[in-house]
Design a protein around this motif. Structure first.
Motif, PDB file in Angstrom:
ATOM      1  N   GLU A   1       0.827  -1.209   0.000  1.00  0.00           N
ATOM      2  CA  GLU A   1       0.000   0.000   0.000  1.00  0.00           C
ATOM      3  C   GLU A   1       0.860   1.257   0.000  1.00  0.00           C
ATOM      4  O   GLU A   1       0.565   2.218  -0.716  1.00  0.00           O
ATOM      5  CB  GLU A   1      -0.952  -0.016   1.191  1.00  0.00           C
TER       6      GLU A   1
ATOM      7  N   PRO B   1      -6.529   3.990  -9.857  1.00  0.00           N
ATOM      8  CA  PRO B   1      -7.387   4.023  -8.670  1.00  0.00           C
ATOM      9  C   PRO B   1      -6.641   4.581  -7.467  1.00  0.00           C
ATOM     10  O   PRO B   1      -5.416   4.497  -7.372  1.00  0.00           O
ATOM     11  CB  PRO B   1      -7.745   2.553  -8.452  1.00  0.00           C
TER      12      PRO B   1
ATOM     13  N   ASP C   1      -6.622   3.607  -4.321  1.00  0.00           N
ATOM     14  CA  ASP C   1      -5.994   2.687  -3.363  1.00  0.00           C
ATOM     15  C   ASP C   1      -5.669   1.346  -4.012  1.00  0.00           C
ATOM     16  O   ASP C   1      -6.127   1.038  -5.106  1.00  0.00           O
ATOM     17  CB  ASP C   1      -6.850   2.510  -2.104  1.00  0.00           C
TER      18      ASP C   1
ATOM     19  N   ASN D   1      -6.391  -1.814  -3.251  1.00  0.00           N
ATOM     20  CA  ASN D   1      -7.452  -2.799  -3.480  1.00  0.00           C
ATOM     21  C   ASN D   1      -8.200  -2.505  -4.772  1.00  0.00           C
ATOM     22  O   ASN D   1      -8.503  -3.416  -5.542  1.00  0.00           O
ATOM     23  CB  ASN D   1      -8.421  -2.841  -2.302  1.00  0.00           C
ATOM     24  N   ASP D   2      -8.499  -1.229  -5.032  1.00  0.00           N
ATOM     25  CA  ASP D   2      -9.156  -0.863  -6.279  1.00  0.00           C
ATOM     26  C   ASP D   2      -8.223  -1.062  -7.476  1.00  0.00           C
ATOM     27  O   ASP D   2      -8.681  -1.367  -8.573  1.00  0.00           O
ATOM     28  CB  ASP D   2      -9.636   0.587  -6.234  1.00  0.00           C
ATOM     29  N   PHE D   3      -6.923  -0.884  -7.248  1.00  0.00           N
ATOM     30  CA  PHE D   3      -5.970  -1.087  -8.333  1.00  0.00           C
ATOM     31  C   PHE D   3      -6.042  -2.507  -8.863  1.00  0.00           C
ATOM     32  O   PHE D   3      -6.009  -2.723 -10.077  1.00  0.00           O
ATOM     33  CB  PHE D   3      -4.531  -0.787  -7.892  1.00  0.00           C
ATOM     34  N   TRP D   4      -6.118  -3.505  -7.980  1.00  0.00           N
ATOM     35  CA  TRP D   4      -6.110  -4.889  -8.454  1.00  0.00           C
ATOM     36  C   TRP D   4      -7.346  -5.196  -9.291  1.00  0.00           C
ATOM     37  O   TRP D   4      -7.265  -5.940 -10.272  1.00  0.00           O
ATOM     38  CB  TRP D   4      -5.961  -5.870  -7.294  1.00  0.00           C
ATOM     39  N   ARG D   5      -8.496  -4.608  -8.974  1.00  0.00           N
ATOM     40  CA  ARG D   5      -9.685  -4.771  -9.821  1.00  0.00           C
ATOM     41  C   ARG D   5      -9.455  -4.092 -11.176  1.00  0.00           C
ATOM     42  O   ARG D   5      -9.806  -4.629 -12.225  1.00  0.00           O
ATOM     43  CB  ARG D   5     -10.922  -4.220  -9.124  1.00  0.00           C
ATOM     44  N   TYR D   6      -8.866  -2.899 -11.137  1.00  0.00           N
ATOM     45  CA  TYR D   6      -8.515  -2.167 -12.365  1.00  0.00           C
ATOM     46  C   TYR D   6      -7.542  -3.002 -13.212  1.00  0.00           C
ATOM     47  O   TYR D   6      -7.727  -3.154 -14.419  1.00  0.00           O
ATOM     48  CB  TYR D   6      -7.898  -0.821 -11.966  1.00  0.00           C
TER      49      TYR D   6
ATOM     50  N   ARG E   1      -9.255  -5.896 -14.929  1.00  0.00           N
ATOM     51  CA  ARG E   1     -10.105  -5.431 -16.022  1.00  0.00           C
ATOM     52  C   ARG E   1      -9.257  -5.079 -17.248  1.00  0.00           C
ATOM     53  O   ARG E   1      -9.592  -5.437 -18.375  1.00  0.00           O
ATOM     54  CB  ARG E   1     -10.934  -4.225 -15.596  1.00  0.00           C
TER      55      ARG E   1
END
Length: 65
Positions: free
Chosen positions: A8, A29, A31, A33-38, A41
């Motif tokens: 982080e 993103p 943070d 956690n949002d980066f890994w979803r980004y 995708r």
């Protein structure tokens, strides 16, 4: 492997560094956690199999057995 706090901190520092280089840190993103979803995708829907991508991947993984 890095622990969660270290990852982080590194991600936050990278976004700050990108902004300092006049990059658009807002494109990433806010943070980790949002980066890994980004990331998932982008890999699934946007990454293209091009010569440049193959060269990068080859150089990243050519030293693995």
């Amino acid at each position: 492997p890095l622990d969660q706090d270290t990852m982080e901190r590194m991600y936050a520092e990278y976004r700050t560094f990108l902004a300092a280089l006049d990059g658009d840190a807002a494109e990433l993103p806010a943070d980790l956690n949002d980066f890994w979803r980004y990331f998932d995708r982008v890999v699934e829907n946007e990454l293209e199999n091009t010569e440049a991508a193959r060269v990068i991947l080859y150089r990243l993984f050519d030293h693995l057995p």
